[in-house]
Write an enzyme that holds these catalytic residues in place. Structure first.
Site, short mmCIF file in Angstrom:
data_model
loop_
_atom_site.label_atom_id
_atom_site.label_comp_id
_atom_site.label_asym_id
_atom_site.label_seq_id
_atom_site.Cartn_x
_atom_site.Cartn_y
_atom_site.Cartn_z
N GLN B 240 -75.38 21.51 -73.12
CA GLN B 240 -74.30 22.50 -73.13
C GLN B 240 -73.18 22.08 -74.08
O GLN B 240 -72.30 22.89 -74.39
CB GLN B 240 -73.74 22.69 -71.71
CG GLN B 240 -74.68 23.44 -70.79
CD GLN B 240 -74.10 23.70 -69.40
OE1 GLN B 240 -74.66 23.24 -68.41
NE2 GLN B 240 -73.00 24.43 -69.31
N ARG B 387 -71.27 27.04 -62.40
CA ARG B 387 -70.78 28.37 -62.75
C ARG B 387 -69.31 28.56 -62.36
O ARG B 387 -68.91 29.55 -61.75
CB ARG B 387 -71.61 29.46 -62.10
CG ARG B 387 -71.43 30.77 -62.87
CD ARG B 387 -72.47 31.81 -62.58
NE ARG B 387 -72.24 32.94 -63.47
CZ ARG B 387 -73.20 33.69 -63.98
NH1 ARG B 387 -74.45 33.43 -63.72
NH2 ARG B 387 -72.91 34.71 -64.76
N CYS B 388 -68.52 27.56 -62.69
CA CYS B 388 -67.07 27.71 -62.50
C CYS B 388 -66.37 26.73 -63.40
O CYS B 388 -66.98 25.82 -63.93
CB CYS B 388 -66.67 27.44 -61.05
SG CYS B 388 -66.85 25.73 -60.52
N GLU B 763 -67.73 33.04 -65.16
CA GLU B 763 -67.73 32.29 -63.91
C GLU B 763 -66.93 32.96 -62.81
O GLU B 763 -67.06 32.61 -61.64
CB GLU B 763 -67.22 30.89 -64.20
CG GLU B 763 -68.17 30.25 -65.22
CD GLU B 763 -67.72 28.94 -65.77
OE1 GLU B 763 -66.50 28.70 -65.77
OE2 GLU B 763 -68.56 28.16 -66.21
#
Lengths: 284, 809
Positions: B240, B387-388, B763
């Site tokens: 990522q 996902r945040c 997110e």
């Protein structure tokens, strides 16, 4: 998730299958759809040096509807069961149960024979076949024999089938009356938290016969004769259903797993059975 | 000019710029199976590596015998810590300032830990080799409970105590105990405690935000190729943050950075799982250096779930105080954070608990105090932001549960309690008690719109009737109304306070306009499914007036893309999206000079209009961007260099603060514990909306992952540290079947400091969704006395709640 090396066989007939089984003994296993065996091999929990794929063996993929019995070849897939309209009209519980097994992709490959022969307490077909009083035909070096589904399961993955025998056919007496296959699961693809198969006959408001089997609540499927007996002769009222549930709870022996503790499973088993009886009775 | 007859609206539509639901350009290859993921990479002579992993959660390694493995046909080598030690690679730095064993150095600290790396001609031989490695373990006492760990005599990490028996300081200060990693505080302790102790009403609650896992569809993996002729290392992988990985590889291997090329090909989801560095990367590089061959390492699903970065695992104790009328006066949050055997959180350096100090949420809370204690246990390392943005999900879950508990304490409607405590529109920019400056917001408008759309009052009336019916024995189903209002903090971040391993968290975009009026733009981020190739081209289309369809977006190759910190924490649009706009504006500034030259007027006499520069007041005199692009390459313009390129490195002045209002309506079967989501309404305000369709897709995905976490998804351990949920049979990954219909809605409150006003959205639905689903479950039982019960709300835990409340008779 890579299995140990194995030899792969794809015989064209049962004689070929049996000769490999005879030659390799415990080292050989037959495979139908492979959806139970292959994951076990990939986890290296099943050691299968000789794998015999049954898919080219002729004569195991038919569904025959007779006057009094239904014969289902071991290689019939769950998808075939769902798609077979004549079968669904005479034994709708089979479709209702098959639709609750895994997901469409698995059902294209997963077979009735593999599901009942594997002896996994999570599989749905064994309990269903006990409910329907099916018989499993196995063939081996000494010929073929029929084993009642209700006598087939001994413990998890342990069945009355000998290692050198192959399960070829499931024979079901033509079911009568109302039916239901009720299953609680965490998500699509999961085994049951609790599942109940019920086939019930209504004779003028009185229950003439009832057959009940439960899935994934012991190390084998549980045919609860007492639960069925509790309904016979009653109007299937609340008291009768409570008696059936109580009888069933006396027969199951669930264990704790990620689906929940024993108390939860017993409670849900009772709820699921009661709903299955209600639905079956409403159709009877 | 031929296109003079084209209307301005047509010209705008032709660009497919910002605000347009342009179809995703990536999907042509993804939907045809033509993606190029790391496991699709096949190189001549490529060999494979895989790990021998520990079956124990805590054990001393007495011996490793590799002789039999080396006899397995196809096995080429078996690496152990002893082989890596001379290279200094048996341990590696983590992003959290800790270090982590690459291969077990004398002991193992979690089940599944990497013990030896088997290198073989193919993955089948590697698997056989793994079976043949003989490891002798001596089991040690296992600590899976962070509270017990903080009291235990068992020393998990021997590097926390020096030879004299004194505690060695951690990366974030002194230790309180040998299994303690750090304590991090924000806010004012004494004033907060005074306010709470003197308050008219105080609600207290302890909640456990369980350990879970991002579980991307594609697991982690890499291919390493050390070219011994030119000395260049190429590393393809599921990264990522490819540029940061290049720097880390250089720092730990000693290979100069220009000799390292890191490539992130297509990535099948990340959700934070692919931010950090894993032993597989290091071992693959070493194996390639040793063998001179390309080495591939790909995790299987169990490896991924059991050993790569987990998320959450926060024990949160809260106190919230208010007046009798419901005006909140203070908030205290105390966290015990289970980090597993190594602290491998991916947080900005100065924030060992991420942005947990956003836990005052969307509310005007005058005083607050937060304390987070990180603890070692015998579990896998990680602590990533699933996902945040960094720990924002934990923060928002905490405050949205505390609000519900306070509403119970006050006998008040939870929607009204939120309304009277929201930060007001006119208070922005708003400085929160724990330090953050919220850029913009209009919470009341969003909340009112949400409640009106779902007809909140009617839902409450229906719910009250349901409770009556339940008590009267007419139904066995209860109804829950889940509310959540969240404020995210994304777009890390300003270099002045945000860095990872000393690398400032700016991001970048480089644009080259080709002579015929098309372009390529490269960014420091990397899409993992977000659709960057679609949306960044839309930003540029609007900024430079060339159609999005004529703009290629490229990311992930460190030899070609400008340096950036990657994609996570909803930072791509806030940071790289800003860089894209700013680079586009540099292009436009030069284009303006070229246009003025071509039109024979002063630079100030032309103005930009959609896809062209027009002489002010003379609309028929213009040069299109396409014409200008060609001129940049074929005309000798005095004082202007040929070509049309620009690069921008964007250091954001502040974070962005997306927000949203969610409502979930759920029916719960009290007897089986099965929840049925009847309705889910999600209003998101992510500032300027670049592509509404992509936003909607992001929201659907984030909500689905929120549903998963709230209703069953967990990494569970038994007392011996065995992972109980290591496969997708037990680790809940919802399918279309389990997912409800989502209703999406929006308001638009642009970020005042972002060049295009965008805030990021990927997110938000996860951050807001988890408390919304959880609150719905809990709300269903409020009438029967439930204050709080921990997630995940799977069937048996919901059943247990009902059972404990006496609802089973």
């Amino acid at each position: 998730m890579i299995p140990a090396a194995f030899e792969y066989y794809r015989p064209k007939d049962m004689a070929g299958v049996l000769s490999i089984l005879e030659e390799q003994g415990d080292d050989a296993r037959v495979m139908a759809g492979g959806h139970s065996l292959i994951p076990m091999m990939k986890l290296r929990m099943a050691d299968v040096p000789h794998l015999i794929d049954l898919q080219d063996v002729e004569g195991m993929s038919g569904i025959d509807l007779g006057a009094e019995t239904i014969r289902i070849g071991a290689m019939v897939t769950q998808h075939d069961i769902i798609e077979h309209e004549p079968l669904a009209s005479v034994a709708p519980i089979l479709r209702e149960a098959a639709l609750q097994i895994a997901d469409p992709q698995v059902r294209y490959m997963g077979t009735v024979g593999g599901n009942v022969a594997n002896g996994d307490p999570g599989n749905d077909m064994p309990g269903l076949m006990q409910c329907l009083d099916a018989a499993f035909t196995v063939v081996g070096p000494d010929g073929q024999r029929d084993i009642p589904a209700r006598n087939f399961y001994e413990a998890a993955y342990m069945t009355a089938r000998e290692d050198e025998e192959v399960l070829t056919t499931v024979t079901i007496p033509m079911p009568i009356g109302g039916y239901a296959y009720e299953k609680q699961k965490r998500k699509i693809g999961d085994y049951a938290t609790a599942a109940a198969a019920v086939q019930i006959v209504n004779d003028g408001g009185t229950c003439a016969s009832a057959s009940i089997a439960m899935t994934n609540l012991s190390d084998t499927p549980i045919y609860s004769e007492a639960a069925g007996a509790a309904l016979v002769g009653t109007s299937v009222d609340d008291a009768a259903m409570s008696a059936a549930v109580a009888a069933m709870l006396g027969d199951i022996d669930p264990t704790e797993d990620n689906r929940g503790p024993i108390a939860f499973k017993k409670h849900v088993a009772g709820v699921i059975l009661r709903r299955a009886i209600e639905r079956a009775w409403s159709r009877a | 000019m031929k296109d003079e007859v084209t209307s301005r609206d047509d010209r705008i539509a032709n660009l497919k710029g910002m605000g347009c639901s342009r179809k995703r350009v990536e999907d042509a290859r993804f939907t045809q199976g033509k993606g190029n993921y790391v496991d699709d990479i096949k190189l001549d002579g490529m060999i494979f590596g895989d790990f021998v992993r520990s079956p124990y959660a805590h054990a001393r390694i007495k011996s490793i015998d590799t002789a039999a493995a080396l006899e397995v046909p196809g096995v080429l080598a078996v690496l152990t810590a002893k082989d890596l030690e001379p290279l200094g690679l048996h341990w590696m730095p983590t992003l959290a300032g800790d270090k982590q064993m690459v291969l077990a150095d004398g002991k193992v600290l979690f089940q599944g830990q990497e013990v030896a790396f088997v290198v073989a001609e193919d993955r089948f031989a590697a698997a056989d080799g793994i079976e043949a490695v003989e490891v002798e373990y001596e089991e040690l006492e296992v600590l899976v409970d962070p509270f017990k760990s903080m009291e235990s005599d068992v020393v998990l990490r021997e590097d926390t105590v020096d030879e004299a028996g004194k505690l060695v300081d951690g990366a974030h200060g002194p230790r309180k105990h040998h299994n303690h990693i750090f304590t991090w505080e924000a806010g004012d302790k004494d004033p907060t405690f005074e306010v709470i102790e003197a308050a008219e009403v105080v609600a207290e609650e302890t909640m456990y935000y369980h350990r879970t896992h991002p579980c991307p569809l594609e697991t982690c993996g890499c291919v390493a190729l050390m070219d011994k002729v030119n000395g260049k290392l190429t590393l393809w992988g599921t990264f990522q943050a490819p540029h940061a990985i290049r720097t880390v590889v250089s720092l730990i291997s000693g290979i100069e950075e220009h000799n390292i090329r890191v490539i992130s090909p297509d990535i099948g989801g990340g959700f934070g799982n692919k931010v950090g560095a894993y032993p597989g990367y290091v071992c693959s590089v070493v194996a390639s250096i040793v063998t001179g061959k390309p080495v591939k390492w790909i995790e299987d699903r169990m490896d991924n779930l059991m050993t790569t970065a987990f998320a959450r695992d926060y024990w949160m104790k809260g106190r919230i105080s208010a007046t009798k009328d419901g005006k909140i006066t203070g908030l205290h949050c105390h966290v015990t954070a289970d980090h597993g055997g190594f602290d491998a959180c991916a947080d900005p350096t100065k924030f060992p608990a991420g942005f947990m100090n956003i836990c005052t949420g969307s509310y005007d809370i005058p005083t607050a105090f937060l304390e987070v204690n990180g603890v070692y246990t015998n579990k896998a390392p990680g602590g990533v932001s699933y996902r945040c943005s960094f720990r924002v999900t934990e923060a928002v879950y905490f405050i949205e549960r505390m609000i519900e508990v306070l509403a119970i304490e006050l006998h008040m409607d939870a929607a009204e309690l939120r309304r009277i405590n929201f930060i007001k529109k006119e208070q922005f920019p708003y400085t929160a008690a724990l330090g953050w400056e919220y850029d913009s917001g209009d919470y009341h408008t969003a909340w009112d719109k949400a409640l009106k759309t779902v007809d909140y009052d009617a839902l409450r009336a229906e719910q009250a009737q349901r409770v009556e019916d339940f008590k009267a024995g007419k139904t066995r189903s209860l109804m829950g109304i889940g509310l959540s209002f969240f404020t995210e903090i994304v777009g890390a971040g300003p270099v002045k306070n945000c860095d990872i391993l000393g690398l400032g968290m700016f991001d970048s975009c480089e644009i080259r306009i080709h002579p015929t009026g098309s372009a390529i733009a490269r960014l420091g981020t990397i899409s993992q499914g977000q659709g960057h190739a679609t949306t960044f081209a839309q930003i540029l289309a609007s900024e430079i007036g060339l159609p999005a369809d004529s703009i290629t977006i490229e990311e992930g190759d460190t030899d070609t893309a400008p340096y950036g910190l990657g994609t996570y924490g909803s930072r791509s649009t806030p940071v790289a999206g800003a860089a894209t706009a700013m680079a586009g504006r540099k292009i436009r500034a030069k284009a303006q000079m070229i246009a003025a030259y071509l039109l024979e007027v002063h630079d100030d006499d032309v103005e930009f209009d959609v896809d062209r520069f027009v002489v002010k007041g003379v609309p028929e005199r213009f040069k299109t961007m396409k014409e200008i692009a060609f001129a940049a390459y074929n005309q000798a313009i005095p004082g202007i260099e040929p070509g049309l390129e620009a690069v921008s490195y964007y250091d954001p002045p502040n974070m962005t603060y997306p927000f949203g209002a969610y409502v979930c309506v759920m029916d719960i079967d009290v007897d089986t514990g099965v929840p049925d989501i009847r309705r889910f309404y999600a209003l998101d305000d992510c500032g300027t909306r670049i592509n509404p369709m992509v936003i909607e897709g992001q929201i659907h995905g984030g909500l689905t992952e929120a549903l998963a976490v709230a209703l069953g998804q967990e990494i569970a351990y038994d007392d011996m540290g065995n992972v109980q949920t290591g496969t997708l049979m037990d680790f809940f990954l919802p399918t279309a079947w389990e997912v409800p219909n989502y209703e999406t809605d929006y308001t638009v409150t642009p970020s005042p400091h972002h060049p295009i006003g965008a805030k990021g959205v990927g997110e938000s639905p996860h951050v807001g969704g988890v408390p919304c689903f959880s609150n719905a479950v809990q709300d269903a039982f409020r009438a029967f006395g439930l204050r709080h019960t921990n997630m995940p709300h799977d069937h048996w835990r919901i059943w247990k709640t009902a059972n404990e409340l006496g609802l089973h008779g």
